[in-house]
Design a protein around this motif. Sequence first.
Motif, PDB file in Angstrom:
ATOM      1  N   SER A   1      34.453   0.200  11.431  1.00 42.19           N
ATOM      2  CA  SER A   1      34.154   1.144  10.364  1.00 42.19           C
ATOM      3  C   SER A   1      34.994   0.848   9.135  1.00 42.19           C
ATOM      4  O   SER A   1      36.154   0.450   9.223  1.00 42.19           O
ATOM      5  CB  SER A   1      34.417   2.575  10.838  1.00 42.19           C
ATOM      6  N   VAL A   2      34.383   1.029   7.965  1.00 42.49           N
ATOM      7  CA  VAL A   2      35.032   0.759   6.681  1.00 42.49           C
ATOM      8  C   VAL A   2      34.946   2.018   5.826  1.00 42.49           C
ATOM      9  O   VAL A   2      33.874   2.616   5.693  1.00 42.49           O
ATOM     10  CB  VAL A   2      34.377  -0.429   5.957  1.00 42.49           C
ATOM     11  N   LEU A   3      36.073   2.423   5.275  1.00 41.64           N
ATOM     12  CA  LEU A   3      36.128   3.564   4.367  1.00 41.64           C
ATOM     13  C   LEU A   3      36.172   3.046   2.940  1.00 41.64           C
ATOM     14  O   LEU A   3      37.077   2.294   2.572  1.00 41.64           O
ATOM     15  CB  LEU A   3      37.363   4.422   4.654  1.00 41.64           C
ATOM     16  N   ALA A   4      35.201   3.436   2.134  1.00 41.20           N
ATOM     17  CA  ALA A   4      35.148   3.046   0.718  1.00 41.20           C
ATOM     18  C   ALA A   4      35.486   4.259  -0.141  1.00 41.20           C
ATOM     19  O   ALA A   4      34.822   5.293  -0.050  1.00 41.20           O
ATOM     20  CB  ALA A   4      33.766   2.504   0.364  1.00 41.20           C
ATOM     21  N   LEU A   5      36.519   4.127  -0.944  1.00 40.25           N
ATOM     22  CA  LEU A   5      36.956   5.189  -1.847  1.00 40.25           C
ATOM     23  C   LEU A   5      36.612   4.780  -3.277  1.00 40.25           C
ATOM     24  O   LEU A   5      37.018   3.706  -3.734  1.00 40.25           O
ATOM     25  CB  LEU A   5      38.461   5.420  -1.717  1.00 40.25           C
ATOM     26  N   GLY A   6      35.855   5.641  -3.957  1.00 39.40           N
ATOM     27  CA  GLY A   6      35.455   5.354  -5.335  1.00 39.40           C
ATOM     28  C   GLY A   6      36.068   6.356  -6.295  1.00 39.40           C
ATOM     29  O   GLY A   6      36.089   7.561  -6.020  1.00 39.40           O
ATOM     30  N   LEU A   7      36.562   5.867  -7.426  1.00 36.85           N
ATOM     31  CA  LEU A   7      37.190   6.719  -8.441  1.00 36.85           C
ATOM     32  C   LEU A   7      36.583   6.423  -9.799  1.00 36.85           C
ATOM     33  O   LEU A   7      36.640   5.285 -10.274  1.00 36.85           O
ATOM     34  CB  LEU A   7      38.703   6.482  -8.481  1.00 36.85           C
ATOM     35  N   SER A   8      36.015   7.445 -10.414  1.00 39.55           N
ATOM     36  CA  SER A   8      35.516   7.287 -11.777  1.00 39.55           C
ATOM     37  C   SER A   8      36.686   7.362 -12.748  1.00 39.55           C
ATOM     38  O   SER A   8      37.505   8.269 -12.685  1.00 39.55           O
ATOM     39  CB  SER A   8      34.491   8.372 -12.094  1.00 39.55           C
ATOM     40  N   THR A   9      36.755   6.390 -13.663  1.00 35.82           N
ATOM     41  CA  THR A   9      37.811   6.382 -14.683  1.00 35.82           C
ATOM     42  C   THR A   9      37.227   6.567 -16.078  1.00 35.82           C
ATOM     43  O   THR A   9      37.836   6.174 -17.066  1.00 35.82           O
ATOM     44  CB  THR A   9      38.606   5.069 -14.620  1.00 35.82           C
ATOM     45  N   SER A  10      36.051   7.158 -16.149  1.00 34.05           N
ATOM     46  CA  SER A  10      35.432   7.456 -17.442  1.00 34.05           C
ATOM     47  C   SER A  10      35.845   8.853 -17.896  1.00 34.05           C
ATOM     48  O   SER A  10      35.814   9.806 -17.106  1.00 34.05           O
ATOM     49  CB  SER A  10      33.907   7.368 -17.328  1.00 34.05           C
ATOM     50  N   THR A  11      36.208   8.988 -19.142  1.00 31.39           N
ATOM     51  CA  THR A  11      36.608  10.291 -19.665  1.00 31.39           C
ATOM     52  C   THR A  11      35.450  11.286 -19.658  1.00 31.39           C
ATOM     53  O   THR A  11      35.679  12.498 -19.658  1.00 31.39           O
ATOM     54  CB  THR A  11      37.138  10.137 -21.102  1.00 31.39           C
ATOM     55  N   ASP A  12      34.210  10.799 -19.627  1.00 34.14           N
ATOM     56  CA  ASP A  12      33.061  11.693 -19.620  1.00 34.14           C
ATOM     57  C   ASP A  12      32.897  12.430 -18.295  1.00 34.14           C
ATOM     58  O   ASP A  12      32.137  13.407 -18.232  1.00 34.14           O
ATOM     59  CB  ASP A  12      31.781  10.906 -19.918  1.00 34.14           C
ATOM     60  N   ASP A  13      33.561  11.962 -17.245  1.00 38.40           N
ATOM     61  CA  ASP A  13      33.429  12.578 -15.925  1.00 38.40           C
ATOM     62  C   ASP A  13      34.546  13.575 -15.637  1.00 38.40           C
ATOM     63  O   ASP A  13      34.687  14.019 -14.485  1.00 38.40           O
ATOM     64  CB  ASP A  13      33.415  11.499 -14.834  1.00 38.40           C
ATOM     65  N   TYR A  14      35.332  13.931 -16.649  1.00 39.12           N
ATOM     66  CA  TYR A  14      36.435  14.878 -16.459  1.00 39.12           C
ATOM     67  C   TYR A  14      36.478  15.815 -17.657  1.00 39.12           C
ATOM     68  O   TYR A  14      36.265  15.405 -18.804  1.00 39.12           O
ATOM     69  CB  TYR A  14      37.774  14.148 -16.308  1.00 39.12           C
ATOM     70  N   ALA A  15      36.779  17.074 -17.369  1.00 38.82           N
ATOM     71  CA  ALA A  15      36.894  18.069 -18.438  1.00 38.82           C
ATOM     72  C   ALA A  15      38.317  18.226 -18.930  1.00 38.82           C
ATOM     73  O   ALA A  15      38.551  18.842 -19.970  1.00 38.82           O
ATOM     74  CB  ALA A  15      36.364  19.422 -17.950  1.00 38.82           C
ATOM     75  N   ASP A  16      39.283  17.672 -18.193  1.00 39.24           N
ATOM     76  CA  ASP A  16      40.690  17.876 -18.540  1.00 39.24           C
ATOM     77  C   ASP A  16      41.493  16.713 -17.956  1.00 39.24           C
ATOM     78  O   ASP A  16      41.162  16.202 -16.874  1.00 39.24           O
ATOM     79  CB  ASP A  16      41.187  19.208 -17.963  1.00 39.24           C
ATOM     80  N   PRO A  17      42.556  16.252 -18.637  1.00 39.47           N
ATOM     81  CA  PRO A  17      43.383  15.186 -18.057  1.00 39.47           C
ATOM     82  C   PRO A  17      43.975  15.549 -16.700  1.00 39.47           C
ATOM     83  O   PRO A  17      44.178  14.666 -15.859  1.00 39.47           O
ATOM     84  CB  PRO A  17      44.479  14.979 -19.119  1.00 39.47           C
ATOM     85  N   LEU A  18      44.242  16.834 -16.472  1.00 45.68           N
ATOM     86  CA  LEU A  18      44.785  17.245 -15.182  1.00 45.68           C
ATOM     87  C   LEU A  18      43.789  16.985 -14.055  1.00 45.68           C
ATOM     88  O   LEU A  18      44.195  16.677 -12.923  1.00 45.68           O
ATOM     89  CB  LEU A  18      45.165  18.725 -15.233  1.00 45.68           C
ATOM     90  N   GLU A  19      42.494  17.103 -14.345  1.00 48.82           N
ATOM     91  CA  GLU A  19      41.490  16.801 -13.322  1.00 48.82           C
ATOM     92  C   GLU A  19      41.558  15.336 -12.905  1.00 48.82           C
ATOM     93  O   GLU A  19      41.430  15.010 -11.710  1.00 48.82           O
ATOM     94  CB  GLU A  19      40.097  17.134 -13.841  1.00 48.82           C
ATOM     95  N   PHE A  20      41.760  14.451 -13.865  1.00 55.27           N
ATOM     96  CA  PHE A  20      41.865  13.027 -13.558  1.00 55.27           C
ATOM     97  C   PHE A  20      43.077  12.742 -12.683  1.00 55.27           C
ATOM     98  O   PHE A  20      42.991  11.983 -11.691  1.00 55.27           O
ATOM     99  CB  PHE A  20      41.930  12.235 -14.860  1.00 55.27           C
TER     100      PHE A  20
END
Length: 459
Positions: free
Chosen positions: A303-322
């Motif tokens: 089994s393989v676990l794939a972790l994905g992270l969006s680094t686009s500012t459009d996908d966050y409403a606040d820097p704290l969310e990132f």
Amino acid sequence: MTQAPPRATSTPAPDPDTGTTGTSTGPAAETTRLRRAVERDRTPLQRARVRIVGEESVVTDGAQRAAAWLRRVVWPVLEPITGFGWAVLVGTIAMLAAGIALGWKELIVIGIAGALLLLAAIAFIIGRNRYRIELDLAYTRVVVGERALGRIEIHSASPKPLLPATIEVPVGRALASFHLPRMRPGDVHEDVFAIPTSRRTILQVGPVRSVRGDPVGLLRRQVKWTDPVELFVHPKTVQLDETAPGLIRDLEGITTRDLTNSDIAFHALRDYVAGDDRRYIHWKSSARTGQLMVRQFEQTRRSVLALGLSTSTDDYADPLEFETAISILGSLGTQAVRDEMDVVVQTSRGTLPATTGKRLLDALSGVEWSPRHDRFLDLAATVAREHAGASVIMLHAGAPVDAALARRARTLLPTQARVIVFTVVKGAKPRLQPIGDVALATLGSVSDLPRIMRGVALQ
């Protein structure tokens, strides 16, 4: 007795490109032929221009030699002059020239005063200090908010007393400055400084440099004594339960539709073929049918676990969310590494190393967001393309990613994978919402993650 006529020989025709009669076909000969061909295609004007300003011309070679001489001889002399020093130098020359030309004694006096200031400033930087400086960090890896301390130890390595100087230690974009008193031979001076760790980042501490200059600030001479040291400020993470992390913890792996002659997951029986391993012969079936039968298996994969992270500012409403999304990913990744799972981490900009928890947190320390990075759906498509064999896929984003986007992302991902989407909403209560075969987890802080993962494990 007659002699046999001499054997006829032929001389190779001259090469029209190289002008030689050899038969060499090596790389050097091929390069020469290409140069000759290019030379023939040039017009007379182009040939003249190449001879004058080409890469191998005399003018270009002379310019390169002059630039090297300027960097080696002239620049070390001019480097100590500060911006204010250049202003005083230009003003002094202008005052002297104007005073002499116009016959104004006042301008000449001002010019002489400026020249005396420059000469006096030179006396402050003449000579060479000899130090042995050690830069030491208590820890090269800390968590956001933890105290990070650095220490510099300065030893006098000169047989003569050293004049006071200033010691500077760059810390990221900041600068720590210390006053170094007059040191006698063998003296040791020590200073301790604190490093701010209020945000996740990778700080370059150093190199330590000594600075000598005049009181007016006309000249400034600095010498580097150490190499820079990297300080990794890791994101905050939480400990997850090992027994119920909500991840696949299989011993046999995941079965596929690919058939193989040896594995764990039994599929069917087939006729024996010469060369098959006799250990897999099913003797009861062979006795019943009258011919040898062997077991056939379904191929299993880890089994393989794939972790994905969006680094686009459009996908966050606040820097704290990132920052919270990075903390959640770091907590999941380090727990999976401790559980000896195969982990891959994909961001909108590329793949991060995840062979160990330390390497993963080091890489997360330097992750930044940008409006030019791929958005959430593009990230899902990248994960599907780069990690098609993943058994569990966890995507991380902020408040703008809702249930509709999570459903659309599921259509882009492999069908055999279990998909969990983590959305960080500032001040939200933890909530786990099933959307078809996608689990949408909403968190307000990283401290909510253990509770969410216990809910995921029960689904």
